[in-house]
Motif scaffolding. Structure first.
Motif, mmCIF file in Angstrom:
data_model
loop_
_atom_site.group_PDB
_atom_site.id
_atom_site.type_symbol
_atom_site.label_atom_id
_atom_site.label_comp_id
_atom_site.label_asym_id
_atom_site.label_seq_id
_atom_site.Cartn_x
_atom_site.Cartn_y
_atom_site.Cartn_z
ATOM 1 N N SER A 117 5.569 2.283 5.781
ATOM 2 C CA SER A 117 4.957 3.542 6.185
ATOM 3 C C SER A 117 3.466 3.351 6.435
ATOM 4 O O SER A 117 2.798 2.590 5.738
ATOM 5 C CB SER A 117 5.159 4.575 5.076
ATOM 6 N N ASN A 118 2.954 4.054 7.408
ATOM 7 C CA ASN A 118 1.510 4.043 7.680
ATOM 8 C C ASN A 118 0.785 5.166 6.949
ATOM 9 O O ASN A 118 -0.432 5.267 7.025
ATOM 10 C CB ASN A 118 1.254 4.174 9.186
ATOM 11 N N TRP A 119 1.542 6.021 6.267
ATOM 12 C CA TRP A 119 0.946 7.129 5.530
ATOM 13 C C TRP A 119 0.081 6.561 4.408
ATOM 14 O O TRP A 119 0.527 5.712 3.626
ATOM 15 C CB TRP A 119 2.054 8.025 4.986
ATOM 16 N N PRO A 120 -1.172 6.992 4.300
ATOM 17 C CA PRO A 120 -2.122 6.353 3.374
ATOM 18 C C PRO A 120 -1.745 6.431 1.892
ATOM 19 O O PRO A 120 -2.174 5.594 1.104
ATOM 20 C CB PRO A 120 -3.444 7.076 3.635
ATOM 21 N N TRP A 121 -0.935 7.380 1.488
ATOM 22 C CA TRP A 121 -0.626 7.555 0.071
ATOM 23 C C TRP A 121 0.745 6.996 -0.296
ATOM 24 O O TRP A 121 1.163 7.102 -1.446
ATOM 25 C CB TRP A 121 -0.705 9.039 -0.310
ATOM 26 N N TYR A 122 1.430 6.376 0.643
ATOM 27 C CA TYR A 122 2.800 5.915 0.412
ATOM 28 C C TYR A 122 2.898 4.964 -0.780
ATOM 29 O O TYR A 122 3.698 5.175 -1.691
ATOM 30 C CB TYR A 122 3.357 5.247 1.673
ATOM 31 N N GLU A 123 2.101 3.915 -0.782
ATOM 32 C CA GLU A 123 2.196 2.916 -1.853
ATOM 33 C C GLU A 123 1.889 3.519 -3.223
ATOM 34 O O GLU A 123 2.537 3.195 -4.209
ATOM 35 C CB GLU A 123 1.256 1.728 -1.575
ATOM 36 N N LEU A 124 0.895 4.398 -3.280
ATOM 37 C CA LEU A 124 0.540 5.028 -4.560
ATOM 38 C C LEU A 124 1.675 5.885 -5.111
ATOM 39 O O LEU A 124 1.777 6.084 -6.314
ATOM 40 C CB LEU A 124 -0.699 5.914 -4.389
ATOM 41 N N MET A 125 2.503 6.398 -4.217
ATOM 42 C CA MET A 125 3.547 7.326 -4.641
ATOM 43 C C MET A 125 4.919 6.680 -4.809
ATOM 44 O O MET A 125 5.896 7.371 -5.085
ATOM 45 C CB MET A 125 3.607 8.502 -3.669
ATOM 46 N N THR A 126 4.981 5.374 -4.693
ATOM 47 C CA THR A 126 6.285 4.711 -4.805
ATOM 48 C C THR A 126 6.916 4.859 -6.196
ATOM 49 O O THR A 126 8.108 4.607 -6.346
ATOM 50 C CB THR A 126 6.199 3.210 -4.439
ATOM 51 N N PHE A 127 6.154 5.313 -7.181
ATOM 52 C CA PHE A 127 6.743 5.557 -8.498
ATOM 53 C C PHE A 127 7.811 6.648 -8.429
ATOM 54 O O PHE A 127 8.649 6.758 -9.320
ATOM 55 C CB PHE A 127 5.662 5.913 -9.538
ATOM 56 N N LEU A 128 7.824 7.435 -7.357
ATOM 57 C CA LEU A 128 8.821 8.493 -7.181
ATOM 58 C C LEU A 128 10.111 7.997 -6.526
ATOM 59 O O LEU A 128 11.091 8.739 -6.457
ATOM 60 C CB LEU A 128 8.247 9.624 -6.308
ATOM 61 N N THR A 129 10.125 6.771 -6.058
ATOM 62 C CA THR A 129 11.257 6.265 -5.288
ATOM 63 C C THR A 129 12.580 6.430 -6.030
ATOM 64 O O THR A 129 13.555 6.915 -5.458
ATOM 65 C CB THR A 129 11.038 4.786 -4.917
ATOM 66 N N ASP A 130 12.634 6.042 -7.286
ATOM 67 C CA ASP A 130 13.893 6.114 -8.032
ATOM 68 C C ASP A 130 14.410 7.536 -8.200
ATOM 69 O O ASP A 130 15.616 7.757 -8.167
ATOM 70 C CB ASP A 130 13.758 5.463 -9.404
ATOM 71 N N ILE A 131 13.516 8.489 -8.371
ATOM 72 C CA ILE A 131 13.995 9.861 -8.550
ATOM 73 C C ILE A 131 14.407 10.501 -7.230
ATOM 74 O O ILE A 131 15.053 11.525 -7.223
ATOM 75 C CB ILE A 131 12.966 10.765 -9.273
ATOM 76 N N MET A 132 14.033 9.878 -6.130
ATOM 77 C CA MET A 132 14.406 10.388 -4.806
ATOM 78 C C MET A 132 15.561 9.604 -4.191
ATOM 79 O O MET A 132 15.871 9.781 -3.032
ATOM 80 C CB MET A 132 13.197 10.376 -3.879
ATOM 81 N N THR A 133 16.189 8.773 -4.974
ATOM 82 C CA THR A 133 17.312 7.988 -4.493
ATOM 83 C C THR A 133 18.578 8.837 -4.570
ATOM 84 O O THR A 133 18.883 9.402 -5.609
ATOM 85 C CB THR A 133 17.496 6.729 -5.352
ATOM 86 N N THR A 134 19.269 8.936 -3.456
ATOM 87 C CA THR A 134 20.501 9.707 -3.408
ATOM 88 C C THR A 134 21.686 8.770 -3.649
ATOM 89 O O THR A 134 21.556 7.562 -3.486
ATOM 90 C CB THR A 134 20.666 10.386 -2.032
ATOM 91 N N PRO A 135 22.837 9.302 -4.013
ATOM 92 C CA PRO A 135 24.004 8.443 -4.244
ATOM 93 C C PRO A 135 24.338 7.565 -3.027
ATOM 94 O O PRO A 135 24.748 6.428 -3.194
ATOM 95 C CB PRO A 135 25.133 9.433 -4.525
ATOM 96 N N GLU A 136 24.141 8.082 -1.809
ATOM 97 C CA GLU A 136 24.413 7.293 -0.612
ATOM 98 C C GLU A 136 23.508 6.073 -0.527
ATOM 99 O O GLU A 136 23.878 5.042 0.002
ATOM 100 C CB GLU A 136 24.210 8.104 0.683
ATOM 101 N N ASP A 137 22.271 6.193 -1.032
ATOM 102 C CA ASP A 137 21.311 5.104 -0.983
ATOM 103 C C ASP A 137 21.720 3.949 -1.901
ATOM 104 O O ASP A 137 21.293 2.820 -1.701
ATOM 105 C CB ASP A 137 19.915 5.569 -1.405
ATOM 106 N N LYS A 138 22.510 4.226 -2.901
ATOM 107 C CA LYS A 138 22.863 3.207 -3.890
ATOM 108 C C LYS A 138 24.062 2.368 -3.457
ATOM 109 O O LYS A 138 24.389 1.389 -4.097
ATOM 110 C CB LYS A 138 23.140 3.860 -5.238
ATOM 111 N N ASP A 139 24.744 2.771 -2.403
ATOM 112 C CA ASP A 139 25.926 2.017 -1.943
ATOM 113 C C ASP A 139 25.564 0.678 -1.373
ATOM 114 O O ASP A 139 24.562 0.416 -0.858
ATOM 115 C CB ASP A 139 26.697 2.815 -0.877
#
Length: 101
Positions: free
Chosen positions: A79-101
């Motif tokens: 992502s080119n969004w400036p805050w993306y890397e800082l916010m990656t701590f949210l990745t796991d809580i935004m993972t949907t069941p489809e993403d885990k397949d």
């Protein structure tokens, strides 16, 4: 507003973003956490909550884009969004069941 400071302060308080946190649904703990951040950022907590909601929603959108690109043959583009890397701590809580397949 210092967005980086806001993100870092929210990250340090899982009660605001981690649904598995035992105090996530406790309004008193959540209110206290926002009041602490408001004091650090010298801004009204309602302003901070609105800014955080916008940041979180944008991160969710950016995360979906990077995942969609990864599922293609070309590989993922960061992502080119400036805050993306800082916010990656949210990745796991935004993972949907489809993403885990």
């Amino acid at each position: 507003m210092d967005v980086e400071r806001l993100i870092n302060n929210v990250r340090e308080r899982p009660v605001l973003w981690d649904q598995k946190n035992k105090y996530y649904h406790n309004r008193d703990f959540v209110r206290q956490a926002w009041n602490e951040i408001a004091e650090v950022c010298r801004t009204d907590s309602e302003v901070l909550k609105n800014k955080w909601k916008n940041l979180r929603d944008t991160f969710r959108s950016e995360l979906k884009k990077t995942r969609a690109e990864r599922s293609g043959d070309e590989g993922g583009m960061p992502s080119n969004w400036p805050w993306y890397e800082l916010m990656t701590f949210l990745t796991d809580i935004m993972t949907t069941p489809e993403d885990k397949d």
